[in-house]
Design a protein around this motif. Structure first.
Motif, PDB file in Angstrom:
ATOM      1  N   ALA A   1      92.034  82.875  58.227  1.00 41.54           N
ATOM      2  CA  ALA A   1      92.636  84.117  57.751  1.00 41.54           C
ATOM      3  C   ALA A   1      93.780  84.563  58.656  1.00 41.54           C
ATOM      4  O   ALA A   1      94.846  84.964  58.184  1.00 41.54           O
ATOM      5  CB  ALA A   1      91.568  85.209  57.664  1.00 41.54           C
ATOM      6  N   ILE A   2      93.573  84.472  59.969  1.00 40.86           N
ATOM      7  CA  ILE A   2      94.601  84.882  60.929  1.00 40.86           C
ATOM      8  C   ILE A   2      95.837  83.994  60.795  1.00 40.86           C
ATOM      9  O   ILE A   2      96.975  84.475  60.710  1.00 40.86           O
ATOM     10  CB  ILE A   2      94.053  84.815  62.363  1.00 40.86           C
TER      11      ILE A   2
ATOM     12  N   VAL B   1      95.594  89.576  56.568  1.00 42.52           N
ATOM     13  CA  VAL B   1      95.796  89.583  55.107  1.00 42.52           C
ATOM     14  C   VAL B   1      96.186  88.157  54.694  1.00 42.52           C
ATOM     15  O   VAL B   1      97.370  87.831  54.593  1.00 42.52           O
ATOM     16  CB  VAL B   1      96.881  90.589  54.691  1.00 42.52           C
ATOM     17  N   PRO B   2      95.208  87.289  54.472  1.00 38.10           N
ATOM     18  CA  PRO B   2      95.518  85.882  54.174  1.00 38.10           C
ATOM     19  C   PRO B   2      95.991  85.689  52.740  1.00 38.10           C
ATOM     20  O   PRO B   2      95.794  86.540  51.866  1.00 38.10           O
ATOM     21  CB  PRO B   2      94.166  85.191  54.394  1.00 38.10           C
TER      22      PRO B   2
ATOM     23  N   SER C   1      90.602  86.964  50.921  1.00 35.75           N
ATOM     24  CA  SER C   1      90.529  88.042  51.909  1.00 35.75           C
ATOM     25  C   SER C   1      89.417  87.707  52.889  1.00 35.75           C
ATOM     26  O   SER C   1      88.587  86.820  52.632  1.00 35.75           O
ATOM     27  CB  SER C   1      90.265  89.402  51.252  1.00 35.75           C
ATOM     28  N   PHE C   2      89.390  88.415  54.020  1.00 38.08           N
ATOM     29  CA  PHE C   2      88.368  88.137  55.029  1.00 38.08           C
ATOM     30  C   PHE C   2      87.449  89.320  55.206  1.00 38.08           C
ATOM     31  O   PHE C   2      87.889  90.468  55.291  1.00 38.08           O
ATOM     32  CB  PHE C   2      89.004  87.788  56.380  1.00 38.08           C
ATOM     33  N   ASP C   3      86.153  89.030  55.279  1.00 39.88           N
ATOM     34  CA  ASP C   3      85.120  90.021  55.544  1.00 39.88           C
ATOM     35  C   ASP C   3      84.134  89.386  56.521  1.00 39.88           C
ATOM     36  O   ASP C   3      83.644  88.270  56.258  1.00 39.88           O
ATOM     37  CB  ASP C   3      84.407  90.402  54.245  1.00 39.88           C
TER      38      ASP C   3
ATOM     39  N   ALA D   1      94.020  74.230  58.792  1.00 41.97           N
ATOM     40  CA  ALA D   1      94.022  73.534  60.083  1.00 41.97           C
ATOM     41  C   ALA D   1      93.472  74.432  61.181  1.00 41.97           C
ATOM     42  O   ALA D   1      92.697  73.980  62.042  1.00 41.97           O
ATOM     43  CB  ALA D   1      95.436  73.076  60.431  1.00 41.97           C
ATOM     44  N   ALA D   2      93.868  75.704  61.154  1.00 46.29           N
ATOM     45  CA  ALA D   2      93.359  76.644  62.152  1.00 46.29           C
ATOM     46  C   ALA D   2      91.864  76.858  61.988  1.00 46.29           C
ATOM     47  O   ALA D   2      91.125  76.991  62.972  1.00 46.29           O
ATOM     48  CB  ALA D   2      94.100  77.973  62.033  1.00 46.29           C
ATOM     49  N   GLY D   3      91.397  76.890  60.742  1.00 46.56           N
ATOM     50  CA  GLY D   3      89.966  77.030  60.503  1.00 46.56           C
ATOM     51  C   GLY D   3      89.179  75.872  61.074  1.00 46.56           C
ATOM     52  O   GLY D   3      88.135  76.067  61.726  1.00 46.56           O
TER      53      GLY D   3
END
Length: 311
Positions: A60-61, A123-124, A221-223, A74-76
């Protein structure tokens, strides 16, 4: 009775439910594939829950900062393997109990992600839907299997890749040997704890990728509560499958179907106790853990720490 059967037929003939089942099952399958490799090496990677959550937040970031779903995925995977590094090195390099380490890592990941999310509030982006021509037009299962967001299709090559690594490479042979008889593997020159650490790294990469897929390929979205204990359901999927690749994927799909059923019932206008529906995937998990483990043989050294010279 007729009304009940009619309601079930209505629910299970709905193409939307199968699309949801594939999305939810794919999320579990990413983590379950990596967990299968870890358990074949004789270790239960409890921190898969933390890797999923870290992967979701990292994805998400990165996506929020760059606007790229590829970078987010890739970051995940990277943040997922960072969690796995902690689990692997503390439980298979230092004399720490793998279950205690895993629970601690999960709690740490939950607290840290919750704190950082309140500060950053990413806000992905959500990946675009990619329909495979002709295949997506097949009735009922076509849109579910071939009309998904494009990160879903990353799972399709990962399945044969995992099979090839486990059953067609020397590394896979050594991984399976340290899960069955670590003392014999050690005598043969295999570095037992190194192979176990590497299997956890692989699991961390796939779980992190699965977490990023949840955010970027599903909800957009991220939660911090989005993972919601599904890392443990991924572990149960491995048990359900009797520590086989085919069975593990079937288990992930079954749990995804149970989750999709929970979501489909109220949407279609049927009234069932909401708490019972929410508990359905977890009740199914408990049932699987009870019945399946009595029928299949787990890796002989599963969850047993290796100390050279001890039998």
């Amino acid at each position: 009775m007729g009304d009940f059967l009619g309601a079930l037929a209505d629910i299970f003939s709905n193409p939307t439910m199968y699309g949801s089942a594939v999305r939810l099952g794919a999320f579990l399958a990413f983590a379950a594939l990596g967990e299968l490799v870890a358990e074949k090496a004789g270790t239960i990677n409890i921190s898969v829950e933390g890797s999923l959550l870290a992967g979701a937040f990292g994805g998400a970031i990165a996506s929020s900062l760059t606007g790229s779903v590829w970078v987010g995925l890739a970051a995940g995977a990277t943040t997922g393997v960072v969690v796995a590094l902690v689990q692997a090195n503390m439980s298979h390099r230092l004399p720490a109990d793998q279950f205690v380490v895993g629970i601690t890592v999960n709690v740490l990941a939950l607290g840290l992600v919750g704190y950082l999310n309140a500060i950053v509030d990413p806000v992905p982006d959500r990946a675009a839907v990619l329909e495979i021509p002709l295949l997506s037009d097949l009735p009922l299962l076509g849109p579910a299997l071939f009309g998904q967001t494009w990160p879903t299709y990353l799972l399709y090559p990962l399945i044969p890749l995992t099979w090839w690594l486990l059953y067609r490479t020397r590394w896979g042979l050594e991984v399976r040997s340290v899960g069955e008889n670590p003392q014999a593997a050690d005598v043969s020159g295999v570095h037992v704890n190194k192979r176990r650490r590497q299997s956890i790294y692989y699991g961390g990469i796939l779980a992190g990728l699965g977490g990023a897929f949840l955010v970027l390929g599903q909800v957009g979205s991220f939660d911090p509560g989005a993972v919601g204990g599904r890392g443990f359901i991924a572990i149960a999927a491995v048990y359900f499958g009797g520590w086989t690749l085919r069975g593990t994927l079937l288990g992930a799909l079954l749990f995804g179907l149970a989750d999709a059923f929970r979501l489909a019932v109220p949407v279609l206008g049927y009234q069932i106790n909401a708490q019972l529906l929410a508990a359905l995937p977890y009740v199914l998990t408990l049932g699987v853990m009870y019945f399946i483990t009595k029928r299949f043989r787990q890796p002989a050294a599963l969850a047993r720490p290796f100390v050279r010279g001890l039998r």
